[in-house]
Design a protein around this motif. Structure first.
Motif, PDB file in Angstrom:
ATOM      1  N   GLY A   1      -7.138  -4.166   2.589  1.00 22.10           N
ATOM      2  CA  GLY A   1      -6.135  -3.087   3.244  1.00 22.10           C
ATOM      3  C   GLY A   1      -4.655  -2.864   4.278  1.00 22.10           C
ATOM      4  O   GLY A   1      -4.219  -2.737   4.460  1.00 22.10           O
ATOM      5  N   ARG A   2      -3.643  -4.460   3.297  1.00 22.98           N
ATOM      6  CA  ARG A   2      -2.275  -4.909   3.739  1.00 22.98           C
ATOM      7  C   ARG A   2      -1.972  -4.218   2.942  1.00 22.98           C
ATOM      8  O   ARG A   2      -2.166  -3.127   1.690  1.00 22.98           O
ATOM      9  N   ARG A   3      -0.360  -3.060   3.566  1.00 25.60           N
ATOM     10  CA  ARG A   3       0.405  -2.478   2.957  1.00 25.60           C
ATOM     11  C   ARG A   3       1.417  -3.328   2.428  1.00 25.60           C
ATOM     12  O   ARG A   3       1.920  -4.095   2.944  1.00 25.60           O
ATOM     13  N   TYR A   4       2.494  -2.768   0.445  1.00 21.04           N
ATOM     14  CA  TYR A   4       3.193  -3.730   0.896  1.00 21.04           C
ATOM     15  C   TYR A   4       3.989  -2.983   0.437  1.00 21.04           C
ATOM     16  O   TYR A   4       3.959  -1.434   0.011  1.00 21.04           O
ATOM     17  N   ARG A   5       5.110  -3.722   0.437  1.00 21.67           N
ATOM     18  CA  ARG A   5       6.780  -2.155  -0.115  1.00 21.67           C
ATOM     19  C   ARG A   5       7.213  -2.541  -0.912  1.00 21.67           C
ATOM     20  O   ARG A   5       6.988  -3.489  -1.052  1.00 21.67           O
ATOM     21  N   VAL A   6       7.498  -1.372  -2.050  1.00 23.90           N
ATOM     22  CA  VAL A   6       8.464  -1.450  -3.239  1.00 23.90           C
ATOM     23  C   VAL A   6       9.280  -0.761  -2.859  1.00 23.90           C
ATOM     24  O   VAL A   6       9.802   0.087  -2.432  1.00 23.90           O
TER      25      VAL A   6
ATOM     26  N   GLU B   1      18.578   7.597  -8.243  1.00 21.78           N
ATOM     27  CA  GLU B   1      18.871   6.273  -9.305  1.00 21.78           C
ATOM     28  C   GLU B   1      17.574   5.507  -8.071  1.00 21.78           C
ATOM     29  O   GLU B   1      17.458   3.887  -8.333  1.00 21.78           O
ATOM     30  N   TYR B   2      17.191   5.468  -6.529  1.00 22.23           N
ATOM     31  CA  TYR B   2      16.948   4.691  -6.397  1.00 22.23           C
ATOM     32  C   TYR B   2      15.249   5.660  -5.706  1.00 22.23           C
ATOM     33  O   TYR B   2      15.203   6.241  -5.175  1.00 22.23           O
ATOM     34  N   ILE B   3      14.349   4.343  -5.360  1.00 22.30           N
ATOM     35  CA  ILE B   3      12.687   5.086  -4.913  1.00 22.30           C
ATOM     36  C   ILE B   3      12.072   3.588  -4.182  1.00 22.30           C
ATOM     37  O   ILE B   3      12.149   3.473  -5.408  1.00 22.30           O
ATOM     38  N   SER B   4      11.540   4.064  -3.229  1.00 29.39           N
ATOM     39  CA  SER B   4      10.498   3.279  -2.631  1.00 29.39           C
ATOM     40  C   SER B   4       9.576   3.493  -1.660  1.00 29.39           C
ATOM     41  O   SER B   4       9.040   5.160  -1.789  1.00 29.39           O
ATOM     42  N   GLY B   5       8.152   2.657  -1.713  1.00 34.60           N
ATOM     43  CA  GLY B   5       7.087   3.377  -0.958  1.00 34.60           C
ATOM     44  C   GLY B   5       6.200   1.929  -1.053  1.00 34.60           C
ATOM     45  O   GLY B   5       6.580   1.336  -0.643  1.00 34.60           O
ATOM     46  N   GLU B   6       5.159   2.979  -0.511  1.00 34.20           N
ATOM     47  CA  GLU B   6       4.011   1.691   0.027  1.00 34.20           C
ATOM     48  C   GLU B   6       2.565   2.191  -0.508  1.00 34.20           C
ATOM     49  O   GLU B   6       2.472   3.205  -0.559  1.00 34.20           O
ATOM     50  N   VAL B   7       2.359   0.840  -0.351  1.00 29.48           N
ATOM     51  CA  VAL B   7       0.810   1.157  -0.894  1.00 29.48           C
ATOM     52  C   VAL B   7       0.035   0.530  -0.599  1.00 29.48           C
ATOM     53  O   VAL B   7       0.137  -0.798  -0.161  1.00 29.48           O
ATOM     54  N   SER B   8      -1.328   0.605  -0.193  1.00 31.95           N
ATOM     55  CA  SER B   8      -2.495  -0.129  -0.007  1.00 31.95           C
ATOM     56  C   SER B   8      -2.968  -1.221  -0.867  1.00 31.95           C
ATOM     57  O   SER B   8      -3.596  -0.152  -1.356  1.00 31.95           O
ATOM     58  N   GLY B   9      -2.910  -2.263  -0.219  1.00 28.94           N
ATOM     59  CA  GLY B   9      -3.317  -3.464  -1.578  1.00 28.94           C
ATOM     60  C   GLY B   9      -4.506  -3.927  -0.526  1.00 28.94           C
ATOM     61  O   GLY B   9      -5.518  -3.542  -0.172  1.00 28.94           O
TER      62      GLY B   9
ATOM     63  N   CYS C   1       4.484  -5.682 -10.858  1.00 34.20           N
ATOM     64  CA  CYS C   1       3.343  -5.633 -10.337  1.00 34.20           C
ATOM     65  C   CYS C   1       2.172  -4.167  -9.899  1.00 34.20           C
ATOM     66  O   CYS C   1       2.981  -2.823 -10.012  1.00 34.20           O
ATOM     67  N   LYS C   2       0.954  -3.918  -9.784  1.00 31.59           N
ATOM     68  CA  LYS C   2       0.286  -2.926  -9.898  1.00 31.59           C
ATOM     69  C   LYS C   2       1.071  -1.811  -8.769  1.00 31.59           C
ATOM     70  O   LYS C   2       0.958  -0.437  -8.661  1.00 31.59           O
ATOM     71  N   HIS C   3       1.336  -1.875  -7.516  1.00 24.78           N
ATOM     72  CA  HIS C   3       2.352  -2.056  -6.416  1.00 24.78           C
ATOM     73  C   HIS C   3       3.081  -0.839  -7.398  1.00 24.78           C
ATOM     74  O   HIS C   3       3.190   0.413  -7.393  1.00 24.78           O
ATOM     75  N   VAL C   4       4.063  -1.629  -7.569  1.00 23.70           N
ATOM     76  CA  VAL C   4       5.449  -0.961  -8.344  1.00 23.70           C
ATOM     77  C   VAL C   4       4.839   0.419  -9.438  1.00 23.70           C
ATOM     78  O   VAL C   4       5.148   1.880  -9.578  1.00 23.70           O
TER      79      VAL C   4
ATOM     80  N   ARG D   1      11.096  -4.239  -7.328  1.00 27.32           N
ATOM     81  CA  ARG D   1      11.371  -5.335  -6.125  1.00 27.32           C
ATOM     82  C   ARG D   1       9.827  -5.078  -5.133  1.00 27.32           C
ATOM     83  O   ARG D   1       9.337  -3.718  -4.536  1.00 27.32           O
ATOM     84  N   CYS D   2       8.898  -6.367  -4.744  1.00 32.23           N
ATOM     85  CA  CYS D   2       7.472  -5.786  -4.407  1.00 32.23           C
ATOM     86  C   CYS D   2       7.207  -6.674  -3.222  1.00 32.23           C
ATOM     87  O   CYS D   2       7.808  -7.782  -3.545  1.00 32.23           O
ATOM     88  N   THR D   3       6.340  -6.577  -1.769  1.00 28.32           N
ATOM     89  CA  THR D   3       6.117  -7.354  -0.753  1.00 28.32           C
ATOM     90  C   THR D   3       5.448  -8.315  -1.221  1.00 28.32           C
ATOM     91  O   THR D   3       4.899  -9.124  -0.395  1.00 28.32           O
ATOM     92  N   CYS D   4       4.335  -8.026  -2.461  1.00 29.47           N
ATOM     93  CA  CYS D   4       3.222  -8.681  -2.263  1.00 29.47           C
ATOM     94  C   CYS D   4       3.178 -10.215  -3.249  1.00 29.47           C
ATOM     95  O   CYS D   4       4.437 -10.477  -3.682  1.00 29.47           O
ATOM     96  N   PRO D   5       2.744 -10.938  -3.357  1.00 25.43           N
ATOM     97  CA  PRO D   5       2.580 -12.138  -4.190  1.00 25.43           C
ATOM     98  C   PRO D   5       3.375 -12.503  -5.318  1.00 25.43           C
ATOM     99  O   PRO D   5       3.685 -13.399  -5.472  1.00 25.43           O
ATOM    100  N   VAL D   6       3.282 -11.144  -6.364  1.00 26.73           N
ATOM    101  CA  VAL D   6       3.407 -10.960  -7.454  1.00 26.73           C
ATOM    102  C   VAL D   6       5.373 -11.045  -7.293  1.00 26.73           C
ATOM    103  O   VAL D   6       5.476 -11.259  -7.897  1.00 26.73           O
TER     104      VAL D   6
END
Length: 99
Positions: free
Chosen positions: A49-54, A38-46, A80-83, A71-76
């Motif tokens: 070069g800032r990394r966002y946690r999803v 039920e749970y997926i996590s990840g990191e994306v380079s935005g 979002c695109k990171h998700v 949820r994502c640590t980006c401003p959105v």
């Protein structure tokens, strides 16, 4: 079980889906982990070069994934695109839930 691209597109919408697909194709996903069925996590380079946690929690119903909460640590903050990029990467990595 995998989350279908069409379900991600429907849940997230445009233009975030297309942007997230581009991030996935360009290899911007730094890490993806299927923590549980039920749970997926990840990191994306935005941008810049800032990394966002999803974090994504799948809402499972039998053998289907009717939706998810994210949820994502980006401003959105969510949907979002990171998700999108993390969900697409999770689909490439392996199953995202019970078979």
């Amino acid at each position: 079980m995998r989350i279908a691209r069409k379900d991600i597109r429907r849940a997230i919408g445009e233009p975030s889906f297309s942007r997230g697909d581009d991030y996935f194709i360009r290899g911007k996903v730094c890490a993806v982990k299927i923590e549980s069925p039920e749970y997926i996590s990840g990191e994306v380079s935005g941008s810049g070069g800032r990394r966002y946690r999803v974090d994504v929690r799948l809402l499972l119903s039998g053998s289907r994934v009717p939706g998810f909460v994210n949820r994502c640590t980006c401003p959105v903050g969510a949907n979002c695109k990171h998700v999108v990029a993390v969900l697409l990467a999770a689909g490439e990595t392996g199953t995202t839930g019970p078979a």
